[in-house]
Design an enzyme around this catalytic site. Structure first.
Site, PDB file in Angstrom:
ATOM      1  CG  HIS A 110      54.132   3.117 -17.401  1.00 49.90           C
ATOM      2  ND1 HIS A 110      55.418   3.363 -17.757  1.00 49.90           N
ATOM      3  CD2 HIS A 110      54.161   2.636 -16.139  1.00 49.90           C
ATOM      4  CE1 HIS A 110      56.211   3.028 -16.743  1.00 49.90           C
ATOM      5  NE2 HIS A 110      55.477   2.577 -15.754  1.00 49.90           N
ATOM      6  CG  ASP A 155      54.773   5.433 -20.607  1.00 46.46           C
ATOM      7  OD1 ASP A 155      54.744   6.288 -19.719  1.00 46.46           O
ATOM      8  OD2 ASP A 155      55.214   4.278 -20.446  1.00 46.46           O
TER       9      ASP A 155
HETATM   10  C1  XLS Z   1      59.980   2.621 -11.358  1.00 48.14           C
HETATM   11  C2  XLS Z   1      59.683   1.377 -12.053  1.00 48.14           C
HETATM   12  C3  XLS Z   1      58.658   1.470 -13.163  1.00 48.14           C
HETATM   13  C4  XLS Z   1      58.160   0.107 -13.578  1.00 48.14           C
HETATM   14  C5  XLS Z   1      56.936   0.124 -14.394  1.00 48.14           C
HETATM   15  O1  XLS Z   1      60.916   2.717 -10.591  1.00 48.14           O
HETATM   16  O2  XLS Z   1      60.887   0.852 -12.505  1.00 48.14           O
HETATM   17  O3  XLS Z   1      59.163   2.170 -14.243  1.00 48.14           O
HETATM   18  O4  XLS Z   1      59.140  -0.610 -14.263  1.00 48.14           O
HETATM   19  O5  XLS Z   1      55.910   0.831 -13.812  1.00 48.14           O
END
Ligand code: XLS
Ligand code: CA
Ligand code: CA
Length: 438
Positions: free
Chosen positions: A99, A102
């Protein structure tokens, strides 16, 4: 600087190895059918769980021992990039995912945030020149910051919609710059808490408008990665609009978006929706929309998204069955959207956990491939549906039947010859394959 000094390059040592820092089943070069394991599995490391998760849970603070814990701000972000490429290399990981938040800290405005992002993306770009690890996908985090309290593209606040659009615009530029294979949309807060204050029609129309703008902008800048929707029924929002694959398909079709999107299917989200992982993969596959996978598992005794590293071999086998039947994942991969348990706080656990996940899917791949090669289920299923290959069944599938011809046929049937579905026998066969393939 070395971040994981107790770990050297992880090698394949075979099923008998007792070395916790070696692959027992994942042998990247081993050919399974027409591809190597590495080509089939396309593993990805999730930046958030691996490099930013500190062990915080609703009852306790961070406890993870990490070599970058003493740093903050941009220094922390840079150390994480260095550590990330060391881990990718030692693990021989072909892909990673992140993300925006991150990889770089947020500033007070989007302008400042983007400046931080550009610097870190530049650093990642440099690493990628010599690393084999590629970007499977990136995405925008539009759920953590308080501004997204009512959603992003489905917020009741138009400023938040605009801000979200600007974030995804930047995300697509980053995707293009780093050569991402896909771009993911996960709508954690795209849903509602209560219908008492919600205009569901407007929210869904706006979400579709948002996706169309994303499609247009990707075209404009020449980003040709695959767009993926990641369904999840709930958490953090009570009801999420991309509940499961079937709901997602209906939404995409209604708004003429289905040609631009496929699905990123997460195992733990499937089970939260009351489905099996393989059900979601199958629904996407038969609709030509299986794009990528978030490889993890939930805990059947807990009702929330625990994001555990996959160890359940039934699940990895049945998932790989769908993936092989799909002809592989194309631009997609198996991203470990998984975190170590809070009790596994040593840096080496990051390696042990990924090795476990990679080995579990390698087993799944081999067993599923054998099941398909031996036509175990295919033959059974073909026989089970054989009444559609001739006579009235053939007329039905060829569109030659109607209610009147079917009535003529049915009125005088005296006996129906149904046969056993033999589920227990098939489950035993699955066990047999799991126990004898290695
Ligand atoms: C949350 C999601 C998230 C997505 C990406 O539950 O899995 O991590 O994969 O935003
Ligand atoms: Ca996910
Ligand atoms: Ca999850």
């Amino acid at each position: 600087m070395t971040y994981f000094e107790n770990v050297s390059k992880i090698k394949y040592e075979g099923p008998k190895s007792k070395n916790s820092l070696a692959f027992k089943f994942y042998n990247p070069e081993e050919k399974i059918g027409d591809r190597t394991m590495e080509e089939w599995l396309r593993f990805g490391v999730a930046y958030w769980h691996t490099f930013t998760y500190d062990g915080t849970d609703p009852f306790g603070s961070g406890n993870m021992i990490r070599p970058w814990n003493h740093l903050t701000g941009m220094d922390l972000a840079k150390a994480r990039v260095e550590a990330a490429f060391e881990l990718f290399d030692k693990l021989n990981a072909p892909f990673f995912c992140f993300h925006d938040v991150d990889i770089a800290p947020e500033g007070t405005t989007l302008r400042e945030t983007n400046k931080n992002l550009d610097e870190i993306v530049g650093m990642i770009e440099d690493y990628m020149k010599t690393s084999k690890t590629k970007l499977l996908w990136n995405t925008a985090n539009m759920f953590s910051n308080p501004r997204f309290v009512h959603g992003a593209a489905t917020s009741c606040n138009a400023d938040v919609f605009a801000f979200s659009a600007a974030k995804v615009k930047k995300g697509l530029e980053v995707a293009k710059r780093l050569g991402a294979e896909n771009y993911v949309f996960w709508g954690g807060r795209e849903g509602y808490e209560s219908l008492l204050n919600t205009d569901m029609g407007l929210e869904q129309d706006n979400l579709a408008r948002f996706f169309h703008m994303a499609v247009d902008y990707a075209k404009e800048i020449g980003f040709d990665g695959q767009f993926l929707i990641e369904p999840k029924p709930k958490e953090p929002t009570k009801h999420q609009y991309d509940f499961d694959v079937a709901t997602g398909i209906a939404f995409l079709q209604k708004y003429n978006l289905d040609q631009y999107f496929k699905f990123n299917i997460e195992a733990n989200h499937a089970t939260l929706a009351g489905h099996t992982f393989e059900h979601e993969l199958r629904v996407a596959r038969i609709n030509g929309m299986l794009g990528s996978v978030d490889a993890n598992q939930g805990d059947p005794l807990l009702g929330w998204d625990t994001d555990e590293f996959p160890t359940d071999l039934y699940s990895t086998t049945l998932a790989m069955y769908e993936i092989i039947k799909n002809g592989g994942l194309g631009k997609g991969g198996l991203n470990f959207d998984a975190k170590v348990r809070r009790g596994s706080f040593e840096p080496e656990d990051l390696f042990r956990a990924h090795i476990t996940g990679m080995d579990s899917f390698a087993v799944g791949l081999k067993v599923a491939h054998k099941l398909i090669e031996d036509k175990v289920l295919d033959d059974f299923i073909a026989k089970r549906y054989r009444s559609f290959n001739e006579g009235i069944g053939k007329d039905i599938v060829e569109g030659k039947a109607n209610f009147k011809t079917l009535e003529d046929y049915a009125l005088d049937i005296k006996e129906f010859h149904n046969e056993s579905g033999r589920v227990e026998e098939l489950r035993a066969l699955l066990n047999q394959y799991l126990l004898t393939t290695f």
